[in-house]
Design an enzyme around this catalytic site. Structure first.
Site, short mmCIF file in Angstrom:
data_model
loop_
_atom_site.label_atom_id
_atom_site.label_comp_id
_atom_site.label_asym_id
_atom_site.label_seq_id
_atom_site.Cartn_x
_atom_site.Cartn_y
_atom_site.Cartn_z
N THR A 135 0.81 -1.21 0.00
CA THR A 135 0.00 0.00 0.00
C THR A 135 0.85 1.27 0.00
O THR A 135 1.78 1.40 0.81
CB THR A 135 -0.93 0.01 1.23
OG1 THR A 135 -1.71 -1.20 1.24
CG2 THR A 135 -1.88 1.20 1.17
N LYS A 174 -3.95 4.65 -2.01
CA LYS A 174 -4.98 5.36 -1.29
C LYS A 174 -5.28 6.67 -2.02
O LYS A 174 -4.37 7.45 -2.31
CB LYS A 174 -4.53 5.66 0.14
CG LYS A 174 -4.36 4.42 1.01
CD LYS A 174 -5.70 3.77 1.32
CE LYS A 174 -5.57 2.63 2.32
NZ LYS A 174 -6.86 2.02 2.67
N LYS A 220 -12.07 -8.50 5.93
CA LYS A 220 -11.09 -8.16 6.96
C LYS A 220 -11.59 -8.72 8.29
O LYS A 220 -12.77 -8.57 8.63
CB LYS A 220 -10.92 -6.65 7.08
CG LYS A 220 -10.32 -5.97 5.85
CD LYS A 220 -10.24 -4.46 6.04
CE LYS A 220 -9.64 -3.77 4.84
NZ LYS A 220 -9.66 -2.28 4.99
#
Length: 327
Positions: A124, A149, A246
């Site tokens: 990420t 992001k 998640k």
């Protein structure tokens, strides 16, 4: 009966981790530990303010339900008694770990799963200005899968274009973190397709995602903030093509297994993701990630250091978790 202890830990992040909701320089996790007859089981969770969770409240939940577990509550009973979320994740995973240690049998066998194999995880990149994101992408350009992001602003396409320049060969996933407007979804997706983006996570706020129904997009959508437990899968099937599972959202490994079975029955493909946390949180997620189309279990890669008996990463290849760590 097991005794429970609960503690918080703070793990420095390598630099800072930034999304549209804010930036942080450390990961604060809560660890539940169960001890019984010389055996120890642990579970780690990350309280998430997006869902109204605080460290204080999660610890209080763990202590309250830990007493019930000590009085004989089973893992199956816990699913019905304890609300879904980070606290139940830590306790559920601690129970799995304890059961494995007591039985001398790994969790994957107890759960009827395949033996875990190495996985390729996304890496990420934090939200930033296009120039900074290009530089970060260039440093990570050898990694096969990058997740970006985004910020829900007019700079999002410029950010993705900059990352593509920095990492021309990587597969890209973008995470809008509920930041787009309905009218912008198809135009943005069209531009992202030109940049080779493979997946768009949560383009709209969870309460507004009904606007995705019937949209024709050149890039598939993945539910994140819209996806929690088994009861929501039917609705998601008409809006998204993927669901991000998640453990902190499902409330542990037990329900995550059910969520994945439910998603697949509805032809939803699976991504397994994580919060920024240590290898202890990644270990149970690695079991459900074995059959996932996309894996994002890079939490430890974002930390300045990891815990003892950590999962080993060879670049973006995540090795199976050692049993000294969990399971």
């Amino acid at each position: 009966m097991p005794e429970i202890s609960v503690e918080t830990e703070k793990w420095p992040i390598a630099g800072a981790f930034t999304i549209s909701r804010g930036s942080k320089t450390e990961a604060e996790v809560v660890v539940a530990t169960l001890r019984e007859n010389g055996h120890t089981g642990r579970g780690e969770c990350v309280p998430y303010g997006r869902y109204g969770e605080t460290v204080k409240d999660v610890m209080a939940q763990l202590r309250a339900f830990g007493k019930q577990v000590a009085s004989g509550m089973t893992r199956e009973e816990l699913q019905r008694a304890m609300p879904r979320g980070a606290a139940r994740n830590a306790l559920d995973c601690a129970l799995w770990d304890l059961e494995a240690k007591q039985a001398g049998t790994p969790v994957w066998k107890l759960a009827g799963l395949a033996e875990p194999m190495p996985l390729v995880t996304a890496y990420t990149l934090s939200l930033g200005e296009p120039t900074a994101m290009r530089e970060a992408a260039a440093k990570a350009s050898a990694r096969p899968l990058l997740k970006l992001k985004l910020g829900g602003t007019g700079d999002d396409i410029a950010r993705v274009a900059a990352v593509r320049e920095g990492a021309p060969k990587a597969t890209l996933i973008v995470d809008a973190n509920e930041g787009w407007k309905a009218a912008d979804v198809v135009p943005l997706a069209t531009e992202l397709a030109k940049l080779g983006v493979a997946l768009i996570e949560q383009p709209l706020p969870a309460k507004e995602d009904e606007a995705l129904r019937g949209l024709v997009s050149p890039v598939p959508f993945c539910a994140d903030e819209s996806a929690h437990g088994v009861e929501g899968m039917t609705r998601l099937a008409g809006l998204y093509q993927y669901v991000n599972v998640k453990l902190d959202k499902t409330g542990g490994l037990t329900e995550a297994l059910s969520v994945i079975r439910c998603a697949k029955r509805r032809n939803l493909k699976v991504m397994v993701g994580c919060m920024v946390a240590t290898s202890l949180a990644m270990a149970p997620a690695a079991l459900i990630a074995q059959g996932a189309e996309f894996v994002e279990l890079d939490g430890p890669l974002l930390l300045a250091k990891d815990r003892e008996h950590a999962i080993r990463y060879d670049g973006s290849t995540m090795m199976p978790p050692p049993r000294e760590l969990w399971g």
